[in-house]
Design a protein around this motif. Sequence first.
Motif, PDB file in Angstrom:
ATOM      1  N   THR A 160       0.837  -1.200   0.000  1.00 43.03           N
ATOM      2  CA  THR A 160       0.000   0.000   0.000  1.00 43.03           C
ATOM      3  C   THR A 160       0.871   1.248   0.000  1.00 43.03           C
ATOM      4  O   THR A 160       1.838   1.334   0.742  1.00 43.03           O
ATOM      5  N   LEU A 204       0.248   5.325   0.580  1.00 45.38           N
ATOM      6  CA  LEU A 204      -0.719   6.319   1.031  1.00 45.38           C
ATOM      7  C   LEU A 204      -0.337   7.682   0.480  1.00 45.38           C
ATOM      8  O   LEU A 204       0.797   8.136   0.650  1.00 45.38           O
ATOM      9  N   HIS A 205      -1.295   8.317  -0.177  1.00 50.02           N
ATOM     10  CA  HIS A 205      -1.082   9.677  -0.685  1.00 50.02           C
ATOM     11  C   HIS A 205      -2.097  10.605  -0.025  1.00 50.02           C
ATOM     12  O   HIS A 205      -3.237  10.703  -0.446  1.00 50.02           O
ATOM     13  N   PRO A 206      -1.682  11.308   1.054  1.00 53.29           N
ATOM     14  CA  PRO A 206      -2.567  12.315   1.636  1.00 53.29           C
ATOM     15  C   PRO A 206      -2.543  13.558   0.751  1.00 53.29           C
ATOM     16  O   PRO A 206      -1.484  13.938   0.251  1.00 53.29           O
ATOM     17  N   GLN A 242      -3.678   4.408  -1.931  1.00 50.67           N
ATOM     18  CA  GLN A 242      -4.767   4.932  -1.119  1.00 50.67           C
ATOM     19  C   GLN A 242      -4.680   6.448  -1.129  1.00 50.67           C
ATOM     20  O   GLN A 242      -3.669   7.024  -0.734  1.00 50.67           O
ATOM     21  N   MET A 295      -5.931   9.854   0.340  1.00 53.70           N
ATOM     22  CA  MET A 295      -6.541  10.288   1.592  1.00 53.70           C
ATOM     23  C   MET A 295      -6.700  11.801   1.653  1.00 53.70           C
ATOM     24  O   MET A 295      -5.790  12.547   1.290  1.00 53.70           O
TER      25      MET A 295
END
Length: 96
Positions: A5, A7-9, A35, A37
């Motif tokens: 995974t 994560l891309h905020p 993902q 976010m």
Amino acid sequence: MEIRTILHPTDFSDSARPAFERALYLARKAGAELQLMHVTETFGTDPIRGAFDARLDEQAFYSTMFARADEHMKRLQAEAEGRGIRAKRVHAHGSS
């Protein structure tokens, strides 16, 4: 080490775009799910909140902001999936 995974905020700003491109690159290279976010702001305990309480429906405000954010997220998700990368939208809410 296997990366499953990425994560891309994001805040959807222009300056977040290079981070999105990098996240796409890493997800493709690792065969990982991306993902996306976003944190939708709520009023929290801001000291000026009282000035808004009488005239603002906080839930309606949040719902509107969430819907706008979700539209941005859907576009990013479609772009990622168009490049062959599995993508998922992750929403959160809170105050800074």
